[in-house]
Design a protein around this motif. Sequence first.
Motif, mmCIF file in Angstrom:
data_model
loop_
_atom_site.group_PDB
_atom_site.id
_atom_site.type_symbol
_atom_site.label_atom_id
_atom_site.label_comp_id
_atom_site.label_asym_id
_atom_site.label_seq_id
_atom_site.Cartn_x
_atom_site.Cartn_y
_atom_site.Cartn_z
ATOM 1 N N ARG A 58 0.826 -1.198 0.000
ATOM 2 C CA ARG A 58 0.000 0.000 0.000
ATOM 3 C C ARG A 58 0.868 1.259 0.000
ATOM 4 N NH1 ARG A 58 -5.134 0.876 1.834
ATOM 5 N NH2 ARG A 58 -5.471 -1.197 0.923
ATOM 6 N N GLU A 59 2.007 1.208 0.709
ATOM 7 C CA GLU A 59 2.897 2.359 0.751
ATOM 8 C C GLU A 59 3.293 2.788 -0.655
ATOM 9 O OE1 GLU A 59 7.301 3.697 2.424
ATOM 10 O OE2 GLU A 59 6.474 1.751 2.940
ATOM 11 N N ALA A 60 3.693 1.832 -1.456
ATOM 12 C CA ALA A 60 4.118 2.167 -2.816
ATOM 13 C C ALA A 60 2.953 2.675 -3.653
ATOM 14 C CB ALA A 60 4.754 0.943 -3.474
ATOM 15 N N ASP A 61 1.802 2.019 -3.546
ATOM 16 C CA ASP A 61 0.657 2.406 -4.372
ATOM 17 C C ASP A 61 0.146 3.798 -4.014
ATOM 18 O OD1 ASP A 61 0.874 -0.025 -5.595
ATOM 19 O OD2 ASP A 61 -0.761 -0.966 -4.470
ATOM 20 N N LEU A 62 0.144 4.113 -2.716
ATOM 21 C CA LEU A 62 -0.338 5.424 -2.294
ATOM 22 C C LEU A 62 0.621 6.533 -2.695
ATOM 23 C CD1 LEU A 62 -1.793 4.800 1.286
ATOM 24 C CD2 LEU A 62 -3.051 5.252 -0.813
ATOM 25 N N VAL A 63 1.874 6.371 -2.349
ATOM 26 C CA VAL A 63 2.835 7.441 -2.576
ATOM 27 C C VAL A 63 3.107 7.625 -4.063
ATOM 28 C CG1 VAL A 63 5.111 8.323 -1.941
ATOM 29 C CG2 VAL A 63 3.832 6.933 -0.329
ATOM 30 N N GLY A 127 -6.695 12.597 -0.504
ATOM 31 C CA GLY A 127 -7.370 11.537 0.235
ATOM 32 C C GLY A 127 -6.449 10.606 0.979
ATOM 33 N N VAL A 128 -5.187 11.003 1.202
ATOM 34 C CA VAL A 128 -4.205 10.121 1.838
ATOM 35 C C VAL A 128 -3.825 10.678 3.202
ATOM 36 C CG1 VAL A 128 -1.896 9.108 1.663
ATOM 37 C CG2 VAL A 128 -3.299 9.384 -0.388
#
Length: 391
Positions: A58-63, A127-128
Amino acid sequence: MVSDGTVFAGYTIDRQLGRGGMGSVYLARHPRLPRWTALKLLNQELFSDKEIRARFEREADLVAQLDHPNIVTVFDRGVEDDQLWISMQYIDGIDASMLDPATLPPDRALQIIGETAAALDYAHRAGVLHRDVKPANILLARSQSQERVYLTDFGIARLRDDSGHLTETGSFTATLAYAAPEQLTGVALDHRADQYSLACTLYTLLTGSAPYESASPAAVITGHLQSPPPPVSPRRAGLAPNLDAVMARALAKRPADRFSSCEEFVAAAQRALRTGTTGARPIARPPSGAHGQPFVAMQPMRPVHVPGTPAHPIGAAPMAARTPAQAPMPAHPQMPPRAGAPMGLPQPGMHPPMPGPAPSGQGWGSIFGVYLGLFAGVIVIAVLIAVLSNM
């Protein structure tokens, strides 16, 4: 652990940059481009934990969705030999936890927090939520011209509208010293949780310790949940006492009592240090909408209807406005009216308004009434004379 010189996922490992609870970060050479990359690897013993793996991915997908000059860029992610990895922008510098608060000027501390606030507000608009803002996650790049600030490690971030949960009920992963009260109680979070953590971070940069720092985790939790925000000015000589009110608002227990954004918080802190203002909320207007003091040339306002009293129809003027208003006489030439006084009120040196003319009778009815009155008066006088003559 990956040894120096190892080729991992095509990247050549140079050395280890750091290690955390979830994994390690290495300086690596890109397999095709002439640049250095920060390669983050999940600890291999945690690969079988689906929750940890989901959070790491999730870290990679969000950032990767965030494009901001104060957020570390994510280039790629993948799996290699049952080990998850993320390729990120390499920042040559230090993190804010390595700064010495005793020698750090307050203006520089606010500059660091200000750039971090800009990154957070950008992420919030996307939205993060970061959910782990602390000095160690703020990187400071070395530069000959000026310092560059980067926010990193969105490892436990998640989308605000995401209904899935990556942590078990009751678990807590954010750093305790910088956690907002709502993170400790497990209620729904919004962007103001990051603002609370940012305020704790500024407190640390200015004083050298977090607001509720203690060797006892229970004492830290109690501080976040129950203790009033400790003032920052007594902890460091030279800090403006006005800053205490700003910090108290950003560290409020209820999210609704905090600033609306991280940048608003930083702007209030800057004003408190430079101009002596507190950045507190403006005084609310009375419920009627009337101002607390009169304004020059302000038009009369329609009074608010009180239950039990007759109300004016919509659009009707107040009683005072229904009689013909009389214009005041000009002020005495040597006694000008006071500046700032409400228009229409007598001032020293100003003649009071002339009274309105008496109503005049019109028509035969009014003339007959006058003669009738005179005739009645003559009769009364004649009767009195006759009575007195007989006595």
